[in-house]
Motif scaffolding. Sequence first.
Motif, PDB file in Angstrom:
ATOM      1  N   VAL A 108       0.837  -1.205   0.000  1.00 53.58           N
ATOM      2  CA  VAL A 108       0.000   0.000   0.000  1.00 53.58           C
ATOM      3  C   VAL A 108       0.868   1.249   0.000  1.00 53.58           C
ATOM      4  CG1 VAL A 108      -1.749   1.279   1.290  1.00 53.58           C
ATOM      5  CG2 VAL A 108      -1.919  -1.209   1.111  1.00 53.58           C
ATOM      6  N   MET A 109       1.892   1.253   0.820  1.00 50.90           N
ATOM      7  CA  MET A 109       2.770   2.421   0.889  1.00 50.90           C
ATOM      8  C   MET A 109       3.627   2.570  -0.363  1.00 50.90           C
ATOM      9  SD  MET A 109       3.801   2.207   4.934  1.00 50.90           S
ATOM     10  CE  MET A 109       4.272   3.896   5.177  1.00 50.90           C
ATOM     11  N   ALA A 110       3.841   1.451  -1.075  1.00 43.75           N
ATOM     12  CA  ALA A 110       4.595   1.503  -2.329  1.00 43.75           C
ATOM     13  C   ALA A 110       3.707   1.858  -3.516  1.00 43.75           C
ATOM     14  CB  ALA A 110       5.279   0.160  -2.580  1.00 43.75           C
ATOM     15  N   GLY A 111       2.393   2.017  -3.296  1.00 41.13           N
ATOM     16  CA  GLY A 111       1.475   2.378  -4.369  1.00 41.13           C
ATOM     17  C   GLY A 111       1.047   1.227  -5.243  1.00 41.13           C
ATOM     18  N   ARG A 112       1.288  -0.008  -4.820  1.00 42.01           N
ATOM     19  CA  ARG A 112       0.908  -1.168  -5.621  1.00 42.01           C
ATOM     20  C   ARG A 112      -0.564  -1.537  -5.441  1.00 42.01           C
ATOM     21  NH1 ARG A 112       4.465  -5.441  -3.317  1.00 42.01           N
ATOM     22  NH2 ARG A 112       3.174  -6.789  -4.634  1.00 42.01           N
ATOM     23  N   ALA A 113      -1.198  -1.048  -4.385  1.00 41.69           N
ATOM     24  CA  ALA A 113      -2.607  -1.335  -4.131  1.00 41.69           C
ATOM     25  C   ALA A 113      -3.163  -0.260  -3.205  1.00 41.69           C
ATOM     26  CB  ALA A 113      -2.774  -2.716  -3.501  1.00 41.69           C
ATOM     27  N   ASP A 114      -4.479  -0.075  -3.264  1.00 44.08           N
ATOM     28  CA  ASP A 114      -5.138   0.833  -2.337  1.00 44.08           C
ATOM     29  C   ASP A 114      -5.425   0.153  -1.001  1.00 44.08           C
ATOM     30  OD1 ASP A 114      -5.467   3.087  -4.207  1.00 44.08           O
ATOM     31  OD2 ASP A 114      -6.852   1.734  -5.258  1.00 44.08           O
ATOM     32  N   VAL A 115      -5.597  -1.169  -1.072  1.00 46.29           N
ATOM     33  CA  VAL A 115      -5.925  -1.957   0.119  1.00 46.29           C
ATOM     34  C   VAL A 115      -5.110  -3.238   0.096  1.00 46.29           C
ATOM     35  CG1 VAL A 115      -7.764  -3.116   1.423  1.00 46.29           C
ATOM     36  CG2 VAL A 115      -8.298  -1.081   0.049  1.00 46.29           C
ATOM     37  N   ALA A 116      -4.549  -3.604   1.233  1.00 53.84           N
ATOM     38  CA  ALA A 116      -3.891  -4.902   1.384  1.00 53.84           C
ATOM     39  C   ALA A 116      -4.631  -5.683   2.462  1.00 53.84           C
ATOM     40  CB  ALA A 116      -2.425  -4.740   1.753  1.00 53.84           C
ATOM     41  N   VAL A 117      -4.943  -6.932   2.159  1.00 59.20           N
ATOM     42  CA  VAL A 117      -5.664  -7.800   3.094  1.00 59.20           C
ATOM     43  C   VAL A 117      -4.715  -8.876   3.594  1.00 59.20           C
ATOM     44  CG1 VAL A 117      -7.613  -9.378   3.398  1.00 59.20           C
ATOM     45  CG2 VAL A 117      -7.836  -7.402   1.872  1.00 59.20           C
ATOM     46  N   GLY A 118      -4.556  -8.967   4.903  1.00 64.06           N
ATOM     47  CA  GLY A 118      -3.761 -10.037   5.477  1.00 64.06           C
ATOM     48  C   GLY A 118      -4.521 -11.342   5.394  1.00 64.06           C
ATOM     49  N   THR A 147     -13.033 -12.605   5.192  1.00 64.54           N
ATOM     50  CA  THR A 147     -13.413 -12.074   6.502  1.00 64.54           C
ATOM     51  C   THR A 147     -12.245 -11.568   7.336  1.00 64.54           C
ATOM     52  OG1 THR A 147     -13.348 -14.307   7.454  1.00 64.54           O
ATOM     53  CG2 THR A 147     -15.474 -13.524   6.642  1.00 64.54           C
ATOM     54  N   SER A 148     -11.058 -11.573   6.789  1.00 66.14           N
ATOM     55  CA  SER A 148      -9.911 -11.075   7.545  1.00 66.14           C
ATOM     56  C   SER A 148     -10.086  -9.590   7.871  1.00 66.14           C
ATOM     57  CB  SER A 148      -8.612 -11.270   6.756  1.00 66.14           C
ATOM     58  OG  SER A 148      -7.540 -10.623   7.402  1.00 66.14           O
ATOM     59  N   GLY A 149      -9.952  -9.268   9.148  1.00 65.04           N
ATOM     60  CA  GLY A 149     -10.017  -7.869   9.563  1.00 65.04           C
ATOM     61  C   GLY A 149      -8.658  -7.205   9.607  1.00 65.04           C
ATOM     62  N   PHE A 150      -7.621  -7.931   9.199  1.00 59.51           N
ATOM     63  CA  PHE A 150      -6.256  -7.401   9.197  1.00 59.51           C
ATOM     64  C   PHE A 150      -5.991  -6.795   7.829  1.00 59.51           C
ATOM     65  CE2 PHE A 150      -1.504  -8.517   9.748  1.00 59.51           C
ATOM     66  CZ  PHE A 150      -1.270  -7.341  10.430  1.00 59.51           C
ATOM     67  N   ARG A 151      -6.123  -5.472   7.737  1.00 59.35           N
ATOM     68  CA  ARG A 151      -6.049  -4.787   6.441  1.00 59.35           C
ATOM     69  C   ARG A 151      -5.296  -3.468   6.561  1.00 59.35           C
ATOM     70  NH1 ARG A 151     -12.465  -5.317   4.869  1.00 59.35           N
ATOM     71  NH2 ARG A 151     -12.629  -7.561   5.313  1.00 59.35           N
ATOM     72  N   ALA A 152      -4.698  -3.076   5.450  1.00 63.08           N
ATOM     73  CA  ALA A 152      -4.056  -1.765   5.351  1.00 63.08           C
ATOM     74  C   ALA A 152      -4.775  -0.960   4.272  1.00 63.08           C
ATOM     75  CB  ALA A 152      -2.577  -1.917   5.002  1.00 63.08           C
ATOM     76  N   TYR A 153      -5.065   0.306   4.567  1.00 64.50           N
ATOM     77  CA  TYR A 153      -5.789   1.180   3.645  1.00 64.50           C
ATOM     78  C   TYR A 153      -4.975   2.437   3.376  1.00 64.50           C
ATOM     79  CZ  TYR A 153      -9.962  -1.486   5.110  1.00 64.50           C
ATOM     80  OH  TYR A 153     -10.875  -2.475   5.388  1.00 64.50           O
ATOM     81  N   ASN A 154      -5.015   2.906   2.114  1.00 68.20           N
ATOM     82  CA  ASN A 154      -4.452   4.221   1.829  1.00 68.20           C
ATOM     83  C   ASN A 154      -5.547   5.281   1.959  1.00 68.20           C
ATOM     84  OD1 ASN A 154      -5.972   4.100  -0.531  1.00 68.20           O
ATOM     85  ND2 ASN A 154      -4.200   3.962  -1.907  1.00 68.20           N
TER      86      ASN A 154
END
Length: 240
Positions: A108-118, A147-154
Motif C-alpha cells: 500500500v505504501m509503495a502504491g501497488r494497491a489501495d488496500v492490502a488484506v492479510g 473475513t480477515s479484519g487485518f487490512r491496510a488502507y491508503n
Amino acid sequence: MIEHRCEKVLVVMPAHNEEAAVGAVVRGVLAHKIADVLVVDDKSHDATAEAARRAGARVFRLPIHLGAWGAMQTGLRYALRHGYRYVVTMDADGQHLPSTLPHLLSPVMAGRADVAVGSCVERVSQARRLAWRVLRRLSGLGIEDLTSGFRAYNQKALEILASPAATLLDYQDMGVFLLLSKMGCSVLEVDVPMQTRLNGHSRIFNTWGCVLWYLLYSGTLCMSKTRHFSLFTSNGRYTP
C-alpha cells in the motif's frame, strides 16, 4: 524500512470486552515504532479501555454498542480527521501478529494497491470455507480471505470507507469489498501467519445459525450489488 515520522500510520482496533488480550496486542504494535494505536471501545462491560490506555493506546469509548464495523468506521474517520495517511485495522483478540505489520503495509505504501488484506486461509473452519465459496461465486470477487479484519488502507480507500455510504454496512467484508471495487480501488492479498485468538470467539462463525444469517445478508448484498451501490454518493468520500 517503514519510517513512521514520514508516513503517519494509525492502527485501529475495535474492541468489545477484550480486557484479557488488548493490552498485549497494543504493546506489540507500539514496540515496532511504525504506528500509533487507537482502540475503539465498543461499549465494553469490562476494563478494555483501561487496559488499552495503560498499554499506550489512544482510546475512544463509544456511548452505544455499534458492532465491529461501526467501531472500525469510527476509527477510520478519526484517522482522516487527524491527518493519517495510512490505516491498519486489526483485531484486539491477538489473532493478528504485530510483527507482520510492515509486510502488510508495504504494497500500500509503495502504491501497488489501495488496500492490502492479510490473508491466512489455513485457519478457516468448514463453515467459513463454505461461506466463502458461496460468496465468491455470487459476488465475482477473487479475494480468498473474505473475513480477515487485518487490512491496510491508503487515503483513497479511507475516504470511501469513512463515507456515509459505508455506514449502511453491517459486516466488514462483502459490502466493504463491493464498495471498494465499485469506487475503483485495487485490493491485494498478502499472506500472513495468524494465531488462535487469545480471547472470545467469532461473531459470524460461532454457530451454524450465525453462518446462515451471514450468508443471507451478504448474499443479498452480492445479488443486488448494481442497484444497491448506485445509491451511494457520487464520489464515496468522507469530509471530516
